[in-house]
Design a protein around this motif. Structure first.
Motif, PDB file in Angstrom:
ATOM      1  N   SER A 253       0.807  -1.227   0.000  1.00 36.22           N
ATOM      2  CA  SER A 253       0.000   0.000   0.000  1.00 36.22           C
ATOM      3  C   SER A 253       0.836   1.271   0.000  1.00 36.22           C
ATOM      4  N   HIS A 254       2.173   1.125   0.123  1.00 36.38           N
ATOM      5  CA  HIS A 254       3.064   2.296   0.180  1.00 36.38           C
ATOM      6  C   HIS A 254       2.648   3.226   1.317  1.00 36.38           C
ATOM      7  N   ALA A 255       2.388   2.646   2.479  1.00 33.13           N
ATOM      8  CA  ALA A 255       1.917   3.437   3.609  1.00 33.13           C
ATOM      9  C   ALA A 255       2.679   3.096   4.876  1.00 33.13           C
ATOM     10  N   VAL A 256       2.856   4.112   5.750  1.00 31.09           N
ATOM     11  CA  VAL A 256       3.467   3.883   7.062  1.00 31.09           C
ATOM     12  C   VAL A 256       2.432   3.244   7.977  1.00 31.09           C
ATOM     13  N   LEU A 257       2.793   2.105   8.558  1.00 27.28           N
ATOM     14  CA  LEU A 257       1.877   1.405   9.462  1.00 27.28           C
ATOM     15  C   LEU A 257       2.053   1.836  10.907  1.00 27.28           C
ATOM     16  N   ARG A 258       3.311   1.997  11.333  1.00 30.48           N
ATOM     17  CA  ARG A 258       3.592   2.369  12.713  1.00 30.48           C
ATOM     18  C   ARG A 258       5.032   2.845  12.823  1.00 30.48           C
ATOM     19  N   SER A 259       5.347   3.413  13.979  1.00 33.41           N
ATOM     20  CA  SER A 259       6.687   3.914  14.245  1.00 33.41           C
ATOM     21  C   SER A 259       7.114   3.457  15.629  1.00 33.41           C
ATOM     22  N   LEU A 260       8.301   2.841  15.706  1.00 35.73           N
ATOM     23  CA  LEU A 260       8.821   2.332  16.976  1.00 35.73           C
ATOM     24  C   LEU A 260       9.864   3.308  17.491  1.00 35.73           C
ATOM     25  N   ALA A 261       9.524   4.043  18.555  1.00 34.30           N
ATOM     26  CA  ALA A 261      10.400   5.084  19.077  1.00 34.30           C
ATOM     27  C   ALA A 261      11.672   4.482  19.683  1.00 34.30           C
ATOM     28  N   LEU A 262      12.784   5.169  19.486  1.00 29.49           N
ATOM     29  CA  LEU A 262      14.076   4.748  20.036  1.00 29.49           C
ATOM     30  C   LEU A 262      14.719   5.907  20.783  1.00 29.49           C
ATOM     31  N   ASP A 263      15.544   5.562  21.773  1.00 29.00           N
ATOM     32  CA  ASP A 263      16.222   6.594  22.557  1.00 29.00           C
ATOM     33  C   ASP A 263      17.420   7.180  21.817  1.00 29.00           C
ATOM     34  N   LYS A 264      18.030   6.352  20.963  1.00 30.37           N
ATOM     35  CA  LYS A 264      19.224   6.788  20.249  1.00 30.37           C
ATOM     36  C   LYS A 264      19.057   6.510  18.761  1.00 30.37           C
ATOM     37  N   ALA A 265      19.960   7.108  17.971  1.00 28.33           N
ATOM     38  CA  ALA A 265      19.847   6.988  16.514  1.00 28.33           C
ATOM     39  C   ALA A 265      20.092   5.557  16.059  1.00 28.33           C
ATOM     40  N   PRO A 266      19.170   4.996  15.303  1.00 24.18           N
ATOM     41  CA  PRO A 266      19.383   3.645  14.772  1.00 24.18           C
ATOM     42  C   PRO A 266      20.421   3.674  13.660  1.00 24.18           C
ATOM     43  N   ARG A 267      21.326   2.704  13.694  1.00 22.90           N
ATOM     44  CA  ARG A 267      22.300   2.586  12.616  1.00 22.90           C
ATOM     45  C   ARG A 267      21.756   1.693  11.510  1.00 22.90           C
ATOM     46  N   ASP A 268      21.403   0.459  11.905  1.00 19.46           N
ATOM     47  CA  ASP A 268      20.982  -0.471  10.864  1.00 19.46           C
ATOM     48  C   ASP A 268      20.080  -1.552  11.410  1.00 19.46           C
TER      49      ASP A 268
END
Length: 372
Positions: free
Chosen positions: A195-210
């Motif tokens: 659907s080319h849509a954002v389903l959800r967002s998982l918050a993080l305390d620090k910048a994700p690398r990979d």
């Protein structure tokens, strides 16, 4: 010498000599095509799968023959090669230029750039869908993920994501997890590919690398800036279920099909760390080059690690722990390796062509005036 001396005839025609002529011509065809096909078959089997290494400071890609460990080509690409992707058949390699707006498309048959796809400012991570039909590109500077149709190399959709860095696509090809590095809003953003849509967002305390899925999709391995551990997420719940302690600055962790252990590139000590995916316990560490950045493997037996600080690639035998350094360009970062079946498929195609060429063929000879 005349044809009459080669083929005795009666009544001034070659009619009686046609069977002999046919056999002679077919033998000649078999000899010529057989030699040519043998040469092609030897060429097809001569090299192993090729590894493609993005040299960040040179804006080139080094091409390594994995069978010999030799660099066989150097390909100029978009400035600051960062993200890389490869089609499942190994025929095309995509290279995003961090200091550009484009993605270079390399034809692996001749190791030349055949097209540049404009996607926007500062493309970072690239990820190829398992079916090879869609390439995702994190367009860091324009805060979006671009969907590229591999058949046409055209951008067919975009999805808003703040500062997308790297991307992991679930092995079933349904969802993508994007490392969003927006200051103060670090997250893993989950996108539905259909659907080319954002389903959800998982918050993080620090910048994700990979983020990286294991080959079986049972775990998502995530590296985070400032955390000396691999976070293991359960894709069914999106919850962290374990942490694998590492040395300073782990960069990327993967589990390859055929591998007994998962592997993590750890930059600080310059090593490839092995851990058990069943228990998430460290097993051993193998020293590689300076400031290792990325890794790739196609068989789970040999892992290729790019070493940004020593300008080389370490070929690591996971069974023995032995390594071989292969010099490449300046500041190698990302790497992809062709599927091992690519060379075999090419050789099979050559053999099939040879079989067809050696099959009896009909030769039509028109009736006409006699040849003296």
């Amino acid at each position: 010498m005349t044809l009459s001396s080669l083929f005795p005839h009666r009544g001034g025609t070659l009619i009686a000599a046609l069977p002999t002529c046919r056999r002679w011509l077919m033998q000649l065809v078999r000899m010529v095509t057989g030699a040519a096909m043998a040469s092609l078959a030897i060429a097809a089997f001569a090299g192993g799968p090729k590894a493609y290494v993005g040299n960040f400071k040179d804006s080139t890609v080094s091409v390594i023959d994995t069978a010999t460990g030799a660099v066989v080509a150097t390909v100029p690409v978009a400035a600051g090669p960062h993200g890389m992707g490869i089609t499942p058949d190994g025929r095309r390699v995509y290279v995003g230029g961090e200091s550009s707006t484009g993605i270079s498309v390399i034809d692996t048959a001749n190791d030349r750039v055949v097209q540049t796809i404009e996607v926007g400012h500062t493309p970072h991570g690239l990820a190829m869908a398992p079916d090879g039909k869609t390439l995702l590109a994190g367009v860091y500077g324009d805060n979006r993920v671009a969907f590229i149709d591999v058949a046409t190399n055209a951008v067919v959709a975009t999805v808003p994501v703040a500062n997308p860095h790297t991307i992991a696509i679930r092995p079933d090809g349904k969802l993508a997890y994007v490392a969003s590095q927006a200051p103060g809003k670090f997250a893993l953003v989950v996108i539905d590919l259909a659907s080319h849509a954002v389903l959800r967002s998982l918050a993080l305390d620090k910048a994700p690398r990979d983020p990286e899925f294991g080959y079986d999709g049972k775990a998502l391995y995530v590296t985070v800036a400032g955390l000396n551990a691999i976070e293991v997420l359960d894709p069914e719940t999106d919850k962290t279920v374990a942490e694998v302690p590492t040395g300073v600055s782990p960069h990327v962790a993967k589990l390859y099909r055929g591998a007994a252990f998962a592997t993590a590139v750890v930059q600080g000590p310059g090593e490839l760390q092995l851990f058990d995916p069943a228990t998430n316990k460290s097993v051993r560490s193998i020293a590689v080059g300076k400031q290792p950045h990325w890794q790739a493997s196609v068989d789970g037996k040999t892992v290729y690690v790019t070493n940004e600080g020593s300008n080389d690639v370490s070929a690591v035998d996971l069974a023995t722990g032995q390594t071989k350094a292969i010099a490449v360009g300046t500041a190698p970062r990302k790497i992809v390796v062709q599927p091992s079946a690519t060379g075999t498929a090419a050789a099979q195609a050559v053999i099939s062509a040879a079989n067809l060429a050696s099959a009896p063929a009909a030769i039509a000879v028109a009736r006409g005036p006699s040849v003296a």
